[in-house]
Design an enzyme around this catalytic site. Structure first.
Site, PDB file in Angstrom:
ATOM      1  N   THR A 103       0.869  -1.184   0.000  1.00 45.13           N
ATOM      2  CA  THR A 103       0.000   0.000   0.000  1.00 45.13           C
ATOM      3  C   THR A 103       0.900   1.226   0.000  1.00 45.13           C
ATOM      4  O   THR A 103       1.605   1.478   0.982  1.00 45.13           O
ATOM      5  CB  THR A 103      -0.892   0.018   1.261  1.00 45.13           C
ATOM      6  OG1 THR A 103      -1.676  -1.175   1.275  1.00 45.13           O
ATOM      7  CG2 THR A 103      -1.809   1.224   1.252  1.00 45.13           C
ATOM      8  N   LYS A 108      -1.466   4.889   8.721  1.00 48.73           N
ATOM      9  CA  LYS A 108      -0.656   4.966   7.502  1.00 48.73           C
ATOM     10  C   LYS A 108      -1.552   5.243   6.284  1.00 48.73           C
ATOM     11  O   LYS A 108      -1.279   6.135   5.482  1.00 48.73           O
ATOM     12  CB  LYS A 108       0.094   3.637   7.305  1.00 48.73           C
ATOM     13  CG  LYS A 108       0.801   3.562   5.970  1.00 48.73           C
ATOM     14  CD  LYS A 108       1.309   2.173   5.624  1.00 48.73           C
ATOM     15  CE  LYS A 108       1.701   2.139   4.154  1.00 48.73           C
ATOM     16  NZ  LYS A 108       2.139   0.848   3.692  1.00 48.73           N
ATOM     17  N   LYS A 149      -7.858   1.838  -3.252  1.00 43.85           N
ATOM     18  CA  LYS A 149      -7.527   1.441  -1.875  1.00 43.85           C
ATOM     19  C   LYS A 149      -7.633   2.642  -0.923  1.00 43.85           C
ATOM     20  O   LYS A 149      -8.209   2.557   0.156  1.00 43.85           O
ATOM     21  CB  LYS A 149      -6.102   0.862  -1.876  1.00 43.85           C
ATOM     22  CG  LYS A 149      -5.458   0.673  -0.532  1.00 43.85           C
ATOM     23  CD  LYS A 149      -5.727  -0.679   0.060  1.00 43.85           C
ATOM     24  CE  LYS A 149      -5.148  -0.796   1.462  1.00 43.85           C
ATOM     25  NZ  LYS A 149      -5.625  -1.926   2.190  1.00 43.85           N
TER      26      LYS A 149
HETATM   27  P1  NAD Z   1       5.484  -6.343   7.075  1.00 41.14           P
HETATM   28  O1  NAD Z   1       6.282  -5.265   7.703  1.00 41.14           O
HETATM   29  O2  NAD Z   1       5.088  -7.519   7.899  1.00 41.14           O
HETATM   30  O3  NAD Z   1       6.262  -6.916   5.784  1.00 41.14           O
HETATM   31  C1  NAD Z   1       7.041  -6.153   4.913  1.00 41.14           C
HETATM   32  C2  NAD Z   1       8.325  -6.925   4.681  1.00 41.14           C
HETATM   33  O4  NAD Z   1       9.129  -6.233   3.731  1.00 41.14           O
HETATM   34  C3  NAD Z   1       9.185  -7.070   5.943  1.00 41.14           C
HETATM   35  O5  NAD Z   1       9.391  -8.447   6.238  1.00 41.14           O
HETATM   36  C4  NAD Z   1      10.495  -6.360   5.576  1.00 41.14           C
HETATM   37  O6  NAD Z   1      11.648  -6.970   6.143  1.00 41.14           O
HETATM   38  C5  NAD Z   1      10.475  -6.504   4.068  1.00 41.14           C
HETATM   39  N1  NAD Z   1      11.384  -5.573   3.402  1.00 41.14           N
HETATM   40  C6  NAD Z   1      11.576  -4.250   3.631  1.00 41.14           C
HETATM   41  N2  NAD Z   1      12.536  -3.774   2.803  1.00 41.14           N
HETATM   42  C7  NAD Z   1      12.941  -4.819   2.041  1.00 41.14           C
HETATM   43  C8  NAD Z   1      13.917  -4.965   1.010  1.00 41.14           C
HETATM   44  N3  NAD Z   1      14.682  -3.932   0.627  1.00 41.14           N
HETATM   45  N4  NAD Z   1      14.077  -6.173   0.430  1.00 41.14           N
HETATM   46  C9  NAD Z   1      13.333  -7.230   0.837  1.00 41.14           C
HETATM   47  N5  NAD Z   1      12.394  -7.165   1.815  1.00 41.14           N
HETATM   48  C10 NAD Z   1      12.213  -5.967   2.402  1.00 41.14           C
HETATM   49  O7  NAD Z   1       4.209  -5.639   6.443  1.00 41.14           O
HETATM   50  P2  NAD Z   1       2.833  -6.360   6.029  1.00 41.14           P
HETATM   51  O8  NAD Z   1       1.880  -6.299   7.163  1.00 41.14           O
HETATM   52  O9  NAD Z   1       3.138  -7.654   5.368  1.00 41.14           O
HETATM   53  O10 NAD Z   1       2.294  -5.290   4.962  1.00 41.14           O
HETATM   54  C11 NAD Z   1       2.850  -5.197   3.663  1.00 41.14           C
HETATM   55  C12 NAD Z   1       2.077  -4.137   2.888  1.00 41.14           C
HETATM   56  O11 NAD Z   1       0.694  -4.527   2.794  1.00 41.14           O
HETATM   57  C13 NAD Z   1       2.091  -2.757   3.536  1.00 41.14           C
HETATM   58  O12 NAD Z   1       2.200  -1.786   2.532  1.00 41.14           O
HETATM   59  C14 NAD Z   1       0.750  -2.678   4.253  1.00 41.14           C
HETATM   60  O13 NAD Z   1       0.288  -1.337   4.384  1.00 41.14           O
HETATM   61  C15 NAD Z   1      -0.136  -3.490   3.313  1.00 41.14           C
HETATM   62  N6  NAD Z   1      -1.290  -4.130   3.951  1.00 41.14           N
HETATM   63  C16 NAD Z   1      -1.153  -4.764   5.137  1.00 41.14           C
HETATM   64  C17 NAD Z   1      -2.261  -5.359   5.737  1.00 41.14           C
HETATM   65  C18 NAD Z   1      -2.145  -6.077   7.070  1.00 41.14           C
HETATM   66  O14 NAD Z   1      -3.182  -6.381   7.679  1.00 41.14           O
HETATM   67  N7  NAD Z   1      -0.937  -6.377   7.545  1.00 41.14           N
HETATM   68  C19 NAD Z   1      -3.516  -5.302   5.103  1.00 41.14           C
HETATM   69  C20 NAD Z   1      -3.624  -4.683   3.859  1.00 41.14           C
HETATM   70  C21 NAD Z   1      -2.488  -4.093   3.298  1.00 41.14           C
END
Ligand code: NAD
Length: 305
Positions: A100, A250, A175
C-alpha cells in the site's frame, strides 16, 4: 514450463501470499531482508534466494509486498551495494506491487519499470493477514488491459476478488478511497455508541436498530467497536487486531496526501487522519483500529470531569 514468480517482502502478508502461490503450482523464489521473515517463509517451504536481484533474474513475474513507497523505489532501483530488481530482471518481466503506497509513488514505480523495458501493475490488497492466509484477499489493480490479463489468474490464487480499476495508480486510488470511507465510518460508529451510552441506550439496542437502518456499514456490522453484538469483532478480544490502528493511520496519511494534492475539500477525511495519527501515537498503534472508541470515551470522560 511453469511460471516463475519472485516474491520480495515476506512479512505478515507476503509470506502467506507466497505460500498460496506455491500451493497453486507456481515456482516461487522469495527474498526478504529480515531474518525472522526468512525463517517463517522457510518453515512454509518457500525457497529463499540470495538477494532480491537473484530472485528476479529468471522470473516471469516479480511481486513486491513491502511497507512503504520508499522501500519499493529502493528495491526497484537498487543502491550502490545492491542491484535493483529492474536492472536484474529480464526485459518484459511483469512487476506487480501489492504494497500500500501513495498513488503518485505507484505511478512513478510503474514508469520506472516501463522505462526499463518491463511491464507493471499496482495491486494493493484488503483483507488483512487472515485474508492473506486464506487466499481471500481483495485486489485493486491498476495497469493496462494486456498486463491485467496476465496478472489476474495469478492474483486469483491469493484472493477471492480481483478488480481492474483502470490505468497505473488507480488500484492504489481505489484502496485509499475505500480506507478513507472505513476510517471515517469507524469514527462515526464509535461516536454514536459513546453517545448512546451517555443517553442510556444499550449497545445491543443501538446495534439492532442501526444495523437494519441507514447507519448500516462494515464498521458496525463486521468490525463493531463494542463487545457483544458481533462476537467475531476485535472488541471481543480486547481490541487485538484485526486491522491495526498503525496501518489505518498509515492509509489515512496516504489519503490526506492524495486529498491535498488533488485539492479536494475533505474536512472530515483530514480530521479522521489527525485522530488516527494521534490514537496511534498515544499507544493505540498495535491495537485494532476500532479501539479508537476507547479514546473517544476517555476524551468524553475528561470533558465531563
Ligand atoms: P510487514 O512489515 O510484515 O512486511 C514487509 C516486509 O518487507 C518485511 O518483512 C520487511 O523486512 C520486508 N522488506 C523491507 N525492505 C525490504 C527490502 N529492501 N528487500 C526485501 N524485503 C524488504 O508488512 P505487512 O503487514 O506484510 O504489509 C505489507 C504491505 O501490505 C504494507 O504496505 C501494508 O500497508 C499493506 N497491507 C497490510 C495489511 C495487514 O493487515 N498487515 C492489510 C492490507 C495491506
Amino acid at each position: 514450463m511453469s511460471t516463475k514468480i519472485a516474491f520480495i517482502g515476506l512479512g505478515h502478508m507476503g509470506c502467506p501470499m507466497a505460500a498460496n502461490l506455491m500451493k497453486a503450482g507456481y515456482e516461487v523464489s522469495g527474498f526478504d531482508v529480515a531474518p525472522a521473515a526468512i525463517e517463517a517463509a522457510t518453515a512454509l517451504g518457500i525457497p529463499i534466494a540470495e538477494s532480491a536481484g537473484s530472485a528476479a533474474a529468471d522470473a516471469d513475474i516479480v511481486i513486491t509486498m513491502l511497507q512503504t513507497g520508499d522501500q519499493v523505489m529502493r528495491v526497484y532501483n537498487g543502491t550502490d551495494e545492491v542491484k535493483g530488481l529492474l536492472g536484474a530482471a529480464r526485459p518484459g518481466t511483469l512487476f506487480i506491487d501489492s504494497s500500500t503506497i501513495a498513488v503518485d509513488d505507484a505511478r512513478r514505480a510503474a514508469q520506472l519499470a516501463y522505462d526499463a523495458g518491463h511491464r507493471a501493475m499496482d495491486a494493493p490488497v484488503s483483507g488483512g493477514v487472515v485474508g492473506a492466509e486464506a487466499a481471500t484477499l481483495a485486489f485493486m489493480v491498476g495497469g493496462s488491459d494486456e498486463d491485467f490479463a496476465v496478472a489476474e489468474p495469478v492474483l486469483q490464487t491469493m484472493g477471492k476478488r480481483v478488480v481492474h480499476c483502470g490505468e497505473s495508480g488507480l488500484g492504489q486510488a481505489a484502496k485509499v478511497c475505500n480506507n478513507l470511507i472505513l476510517g471515517i465510518s469507524m469514527i462515526g460508529v464509535s461516536e454514536a455508541f459513546v453517545l448512546g451510552e451517555r443517553l442510556g441506550l444499550s449497545h445491543q439496542a443501538l446495534f439492532d436498530v442501526a444495523s437494519n437502518a441507514s447507519g448500516q456499514c462494515w464498521a458496525l456490522t463486521t468490525n463493531c467497536p463494542v463487545p457483544g453484538p458481533v462476537p467475531t469483532s476485535p472488541a471481543n478480544r480486547d481490541y487485538q487486531p484485526g486491522f491495526a490502528a498503525a496501518l489505518m493511520a498509515k492509509d489515512l496519511g496516504l489519503a490526506a496526501r492524495a486529498l491535498e494534492s488533488t485539492g479536494v475539500h475533505a474536512e472530515i477525511g483530514m480530521l479522521a487522519n489527525e485522530l488516527y495519527q494521534r490514537f496511534a501515537e498515544s499507544g493505540g498503534a498495535d491495537t485494532d483500529f476500532s479501539g479508537i472508541i476507547n479514546s473517544i470515551r476517555d476524551q468524553s470522560e475528561k470533558g465531563a470531569a
